[in-house]
Design an enzyme around this catalytic site. Structure first.
Site, PDB file in Angstrom:
ATOM      1  N   GLU A 187      10.588   6.325 -16.796  1.00  0.00           N
ATOM      2  CA  GLU A 187      11.174   7.681 -16.736  1.00  0.00           C
ATOM      3  C   GLU A 187      11.834   7.915 -15.377  1.00  0.00           C
ATOM      4  O   GLU A 187      12.945   8.444 -15.298  1.00  0.00           O
ATOM      5  CB  GLU A 187      10.079   8.755 -16.966  1.00  0.00           C
ATOM      6  CG  GLU A 187       9.520   8.800 -18.369  1.00  0.00           C
ATOM      7  CD  GLU A 187       8.525   7.672 -18.673  1.00  0.00           C
ATOM      8  OE1 GLU A 187       8.055   7.020 -17.719  1.00  0.00           O
ATOM      9  OE2 GLU A 187       8.230   7.446 -19.860  1.00  0.00           O
ATOM     10  N   GLU A 241      12.396  -4.463  -4.506  1.00  0.00           N
ATOM     11  CA  GLU A 241      11.250  -4.798  -5.366  1.00  0.00           C
ATOM     12  C   GLU A 241      11.694  -4.901  -6.826  1.00  0.00           C
ATOM     13  O   GLU A 241      11.189  -5.709  -7.590  1.00  0.00           O
ATOM     14  CB  GLU A 241      10.158  -3.732  -5.217  1.00  0.00           C
ATOM     15  CG  GLU A 241       8.934  -4.025  -6.084  1.00  0.00           C
ATOM     16  CD  GLU A 241       7.722  -3.147  -5.770  1.00  0.00           C
ATOM     17  OE1 GLU A 241       7.750  -2.417  -4.768  1.00  0.00           O
ATOM     18  OE2 GLU A 241       6.752  -3.199  -6.540  1.00  0.00           O
ATOM     19  N   SER A 285       1.179   3.537  -3.296  1.00  0.00           N
ATOM     20  CA  SER A 285       0.655   4.583  -4.185  1.00  0.00           C
ATOM     21  C   SER A 285      -0.720   5.083  -3.755  1.00  0.00           C
ATOM     22  O   SER A 285      -1.503   4.355  -3.132  1.00  0.00           O
ATOM     23  CB  SER A 285       0.533   4.030  -5.602  1.00  0.00           C
ATOM     24  OG  SER A 285       1.756   3.516  -6.034  1.00  0.00           O
ATOM     25  N   THR A 319       8.157   4.031 -12.723  1.00  0.00           N
ATOM     26  CA  THR A 319       8.047   4.111 -14.187  1.00  0.00           C
ATOM     27  C   THR A 319       9.443   4.158 -14.811  1.00  0.00           C
ATOM     28  O   THR A 319      10.431   4.495 -14.150  1.00  0.00           O
ATOM     29  CB  THR A 319       7.262   5.373 -14.620  1.00  0.00           C
ATOM     30  OG1 THR A 319       8.071   6.518 -14.338  1.00  0.00           O
ATOM     31  CG2 THR A 319       5.927   5.488 -13.908  1.00  0.00           C
ATOM     32  N   SER A 333      -1.459  -4.200  -4.529  1.00  0.00           N
ATOM     33  CA  SER A 333      -1.319  -5.561  -5.051  1.00  0.00           C
ATOM     34  C   SER A 333      -1.917  -6.594  -4.106  1.00  0.00           C
ATOM     35  O   SER A 333      -1.891  -6.425  -2.884  1.00  0.00           O
ATOM     36  CB  SER A 333       0.165  -5.865  -5.258  1.00  0.00           C
ATOM     37  OG  SER A 333       0.848  -5.521  -4.083  1.00  0.00           O
ATOM     38  N   GLY A 347       0.819  -1.210   0.000  1.00  0.00           N
ATOM     39  CA  GLY A 347       0.000   0.000   0.000  1.00  0.00           C
ATOM     40  C   GLY A 347       0.848   1.252   0.000  1.00  0.00           C
ATOM     41  O   GLY A 347       0.981   1.918   1.033  1.00  0.00           O
TER      42      GLY A 347
HETATM   43  C1  LIG Z   1       0.067  -2.863 -13.025  1.00  0.00           C
HETATM   44  C2  LIG Z   1       0.411  -1.943 -11.895  1.00  0.00           C
HETATM   45  C3  LIG Z   1       0.657  -2.468 -10.644  1.00  0.00           C
HETATM   46  C4  LIG Z   1       0.956  -1.644  -9.565  1.00  0.00           C
HETATM   47  N1  LIG Z   1       1.133  -2.189  -8.316  1.00  0.00           N
HETATM   48  C5  LIG Z   1       1.278  -1.367  -7.250  1.00  0.00           C
HETATM   49  C6  LIG Z   1       1.318  -1.904  -5.919  1.00  0.00           C
HETATM   50  O1  LIG Z   1       1.261  -3.104  -5.709  1.00  0.00           O
HETATM   51  N2  LIG Z   1       1.396  -1.057  -4.872  1.00  0.00           N
HETATM   52  C7  LIG Z   1       1.486   0.292  -5.054  1.00  0.00           C
HETATM   53  O2  LIG Z   1       1.572   0.987  -4.048  1.00  0.00           O
HETATM   54  N3  LIG Z   1       1.459   0.836  -6.297  1.00  0.00           N
HETATM   55  C8  LIG Z   1       1.354   0.039  -7.407  1.00  0.00           C
HETATM   56  N4  LIG Z   1       1.286   0.582  -8.663  1.00  0.00           N
HETATM   57  C9  LIG Z   1       1.333   2.030  -8.836  1.00  0.00           C
HETATM   58  C10 LIG Z   1       2.623   2.490  -9.495  1.00  0.00           C
HETATM   59  O3  LIG Z   1       3.694   2.445  -8.569  1.00  0.00           O
HETATM   60  C11 LIG Z   1       2.383   3.909 -10.055  1.00  0.00           C
HETATM   61  O4  LIG Z   1       1.445   3.793 -11.106  1.00  0.00           O
HETATM   62  C12 LIG Z   1       3.659   4.518 -10.567  1.00  0.00           C
HETATM   63  O5  LIG Z   1       4.552   4.809  -9.527  1.00  0.00           O
HETATM   64  C13 LIG Z   1       3.378   5.804 -11.369  1.00  0.00           C
HETATM   65  O6  LIG Z   1       2.595   6.671 -10.621  1.00  0.00           O
HETATM   66  P1  LIG Z   1       1.273   7.327 -11.262  1.00  0.00           P
HETATM   67  O7  LIG Z   1       0.468   6.248 -11.868  1.00  0.00           O
HETATM   68  O8  LIG Z   1       0.672   8.193 -10.220  1.00  0.00           O
HETATM   69  O9  LIG Z   1       1.817   8.225 -12.456  1.00  0.00           O
HETATM   70  P2  LIG Z   1       2.517   9.621 -12.327  1.00  0.00           P
HETATM   71  O10 LIG Z   1       3.513   9.610 -11.222  1.00  0.00           O
HETATM   72  O11 LIG Z   1       1.466  10.679 -12.274  1.00  0.00           O
HETATM   73  O12 LIG Z   1       3.296   9.719 -13.689  1.00  0.00           O
HETATM   74  C14 LIG Z   1       2.626  10.000 -14.940  1.00  0.00           C
HETATM   75  C15 LIG Z   1       3.699  10.041 -16.029  1.00  0.00           C
HETATM   76  O13 LIG Z   1       4.622  11.109 -15.760  1.00  0.00           O
HETATM   77  C16 LIG Z   1       5.950  10.608 -15.697  1.00  0.00           C
HETATM   78  N5  LIG Z   1       6.697  11.321 -14.663  1.00  0.00           N
HETATM   79  C17 LIG Z   1       6.290  11.584 -13.393  1.00  0.00           C
HETATM   80  N6  LIG Z   1       7.257  12.224 -12.723  1.00  0.00           N
HETATM   81  C18 LIG Z   1       8.312  12.364 -13.556  1.00  0.00           C
HETATM   82  C19 LIG Z   1       9.622  12.913 -13.434  1.00  0.00           C
HETATM   83  N7  LIG Z   1      10.036  13.459 -12.282  1.00  0.00           N
HETATM   84  N8  LIG Z   1      10.445  12.846 -14.497  1.00  0.00           N
HETATM   85  C20 LIG Z   1      10.039  12.281 -15.677  1.00  0.00           C
HETATM   86  N9  LIG Z   1       8.800  11.742 -15.853  1.00  0.00           N
HETATM   87  C21 LIG Z   1       7.957  11.774 -14.811  1.00  0.00           C
HETATM   88  C22 LIG Z   1       5.818   9.135 -15.329  1.00  0.00           C
HETATM   89  O14 LIG Z   1       6.944   8.402 -15.773  1.00  0.00           O
HETATM   90  C23 LIG Z   1       4.534   8.754 -16.075  1.00  0.00           C
HETATM   91  O15 LIG Z   1       4.837   8.456 -17.408  1.00  0.00           O
HETATM   92  C24 LIG Z   1       1.022  -0.238  -9.758  1.00  0.00           C
HETATM   93  C25 LIG Z   1       0.803   0.299 -11.040  1.00  0.00           C
HETATM   94  C26 LIG Z   1       0.493  -0.541 -12.095  1.00  0.00           C
HETATM   95  C27 LIG Z   1       0.227   0.076 -13.458  1.00  0.00           C
END
Ligand SMILES: Cc1cc2nc3c(=O)[nH]c(=O)nc-3n(C[C@H](O)[C@H](O)[C@H](O)COP(=O)(O)OP(=O)(O)OC[C@H]3O[C@@H](n4cnc5c(N)ncnc54)[C@H](O)[C@@H]3O)c2cc1C
Length: 385
Positions: A369, A243, A128, A367, A160, A126
Site C-alpha cells: 500500500e 533496499e 522499524s 508495504t 534483520s 534497525g
Molecule cells: C518479514 C519482515 C521483515 C522485516 N525486516 C525488517 C528489517 O530488517 N528492519 C526493519 O527495520 N524493519 C523490518 N520489517 C518491518 C517492516 O518494515 C514493517 O512491518 C512495515 O514497514 C510495515 O509496518 P507495520 O508492520 O508497523 O505496519 P503498519 O505501518 O502499522 O501498517 C499496517 C497496515 O496498514 C497499511 N497502511 C499503513 N499506512 C498506510 C497508508 N498511509 N496508506 C495506506 N495503507 C497504509 C499498511 O500497508 C499495512 O497493511 C520487516 C517486516 C517483515 C514482515
C-alpha cells in the site's frame, strides 16, 4: 532500449555461475529460498570476499572494485538464481555500505568499508519499531547527547540478521521538539554494546532471521553518527530506494521456481493443461518482473536514484512470489504442506516455506500500500495522500 549484455559482462556472469556451481558440487551448501536474507554462512561470505565481489561498485580506495551497477546486477542475479547463502554480507553490501559512502565521514568510510569488503563486518537494519513501521518518522527511540556520546534508549523490531550482525544501522530521535521527520539521526551501533539486548522473533516459517532489539542506555560515540544530525529520515528514504532496487523479490524464491518446473516434468504433470498454463503464466510474470528490476539498474547506472521505479518493481515482484508459492503448493498437493525436515517432504520443503514467507514479502521494506502511494504521488504525479 538494448537489453543485451557486453561480452565482458557475459564472461563475468559465467565466472559467477561457475563459482556457485562449484560450491554446490562440493556440497558446501544447498540452494534455498530466501537464502540472501536467512542463510548465515560466514565461510561463504569470506569466499565471496576473496573473489572481490563484496562492495563491487564501491571506489577502490575503500577496497571496492569500482565496477558498474550492471556487473552488480549480474552478480546478485546469479546469487539469487542459485539460492546462495549470502545473508552475512547482503545488507552491508546492498545498502548500509552505500549509505556510509554517501553520507558518512571519511573516518567512518575508512573504518567500515574495507571490513565489509573483506566479509568481516555484518550489518542488520534497525529502522522499524512496534509503533513505527509505515510511518517511520514517528519512531520513538531516543538518542540524547552526553559529552562525546549519544545515549540511546528504546526498542527496534523486525531487525534483520540480528543474531549474527556485528553492527546495526539504527535510526533514533535526536530532536523531540522538531517536526517528526526533521528530528531523526542515523547511527552505527556495535551489537556488543552494553545495554543492548535481543529477543528473537520466530516467524511463521520458523526462521530466527529477525529480532526485537532493546536499547537501555546504550552509549554510542559521536563519530558513529552517519551524516548530519537530524537528517536521518532523508537518509533512510534514500537507503530504502536502494533496499527495494534489486532482484531479491522476483528471484528470492527462484530455487523453488526451477524445482517445481523440474518436478512437473519428472512427474508427467507437464501433460496437464492447467499446470502447463499456470507454469507458463508464471514464466511470463517472472520475465516482466526481471525487466522491471533491470530498468531500476539502468537508472542507477545513469547515476540517478531509483524511486517509484523500485516501488513498482517490488510491488509486482511480491505478487509474483505469492503466485509462485500458491502454484507450487497446488502442484505438490497434500505433500506440499510438509515442512523442511519432514521424512516425505518434496523439494526440501521450499514450497511451504515460500507460501508462508510470501505473506511477509509485501510488508518488509515497505508495504504494497505504501509503495503504491509512492507510485501514485511520484510516478503519476497525483497529490500526496
Ligand atoms: C518479514 C519482515 C521483515 C522485516 N525486516 C525488517 C528489517 O530488517 N528492519 C526493519 O527495520 N524493519 C523490518 N520489517 C518491518 C517492516 O518494515 C514493517 O512491518 C512495515 O514497514 C510495515 O509496518 P507495520 O508492520 O508497523 O505496519 P503498519 O505501518 O502499522 O501498517 C499496517 C497496515 O496498514 C497499511 N497502511 C499503513 N499506512 C498506510 C497508508 N498511509 N496508506 C495506506 N495503507 C497504509 C499498511 O500497508 C499495512 O497493511 C520487516 C517486516 C517483515 C514482515
Amino acid at each position: 532500449m538494448d537489453f543485451s549484455f557486453t561480452e565482458e559482462q557475459k564472461k563475468f556472469r559465467e565466472e559467477v555461475r561457475q563459482f556457485l556451481e562449484g560450491e554446490i558440487r562440493e556440497g558446501l551448501w544447498e540452494p534455498s529460498c530466501d537464502a540472501w536474507i536467512q542463510e548465515y554462512n560466514p565461510e561463504f561470505t569470506k569466499r565471496v570476499a576473496q573473489k572481490g565481489w563484496i562492495g563491487l561498485i564501491w571506489p577502490k580506495e575503500y577496497g571496492g572494485q569500482g565496477r558498474s551497477h550492471v556487473d552488480r546486477l549480474i552478480l546478485t542475479e546469479e546469487m539469487l538464481r542459485y539460492g546462495a547463502p549470502a545473508a552475512c554480507h547482503w545488507f552491508a553490501d546492498r545498502q548500509v555500505g552505500g549509505t556510509i559512502l554517501s553520507y558518512g565521514s571519511e573516518e567512518l568510510k575508512k573504518e567500515f568499508l574495507p571490513r565489509i569488503v573483506k566479509g568481516e563486518a555484518y550489518f542488520g537494519l534497525g529502522m522499524s519499531e512496534p509503533g513505527a513501521g509505515s510511518d517511520l518518522a514517528s519512531l520513538q527511540t531516543r538518542a540524547v547527547e552526553d559529552g562525546d556520546y549519544y545515549v540511546i534508549n528504546g526498542q527496534k523490531t523486525w531487525t534483520s540478521c540480528a543474531y549474527f550482525a556485528h553492527y546495526f544501522d539504527v535510526y533514533a530521535r535526536t530532536d523531540p521538539e522538531a517536526v517528526k521527520h526533521r528530528g531523526i539521526s542515523e547511527f552505527i551501533v556495535d551489537a556488543k554494546s552494553p545495554g543492548l539486548s535481543r529477543i528473537p522473533m520466530i516467524d511463521i516459517t520458523g526462521t530466527e532471521a529477525w529480532s526485537d532489539l532493546f536499547f537501555d542506555n546504550v552509549r554510542v560515540h559521536k563519530k558513529y553518527l552517519i551524516g548530519e544530525k537530524n537528517r536521518g529520515f532523508y537518509q533512510v528514504l534514500h537507503q530504502l530506494d536502494y533496499e527495494r532496487s534489486g532482484l531479491e523479490r522476483i528471484m528470492g524464491n527462484y530455487p523453488l521456481f526451477e524445482a517445481i518446473i523440474q518436478f512437473a516434468k519428472e512427474n508427467k504433470l507437464s501433460q496437464e493443461p492447467v499446470i502447463r498454463n499456470k507454469l507458463a503464466q508464471l514464466q511470463i510474470e517472472f520475465e516482466v518482473g526481471r525487466l522491471l528490476g533491470y530498468r531500476v539498474t539502468s537508472i542507477m547506472e545513469e547515476g540517478r536514484t531509483p524511486n517509484w521505479e523500485s516501488a513498482m518493481s517490488k510491488v509486482y515482484s511480491t505478487e509474483f512470489e505469492k503466485c509462485l508459492a500458491s502454484v507450487a503448493m497446488e502442484i505438490l498437493g497434500h505433500y506440499g504442506q510438509l515442512m523442511p525436515g519432514s521424512k516425505l517432504v518434496p523439494l526440501r520443503g521450499m514450497a511451504p516455506h515460500s507460501y508462508l514467507g510470501s505473506k511477509g514479502y509485501s510488508l518488509q521494506a515497505g508495504t504494497t500500500e505504501i509503495l503504491k502511494n509512492i507510485l501514485a504521488a511520484r510516478g503519476l504525479g497525483l497529490p500526496s495522500s
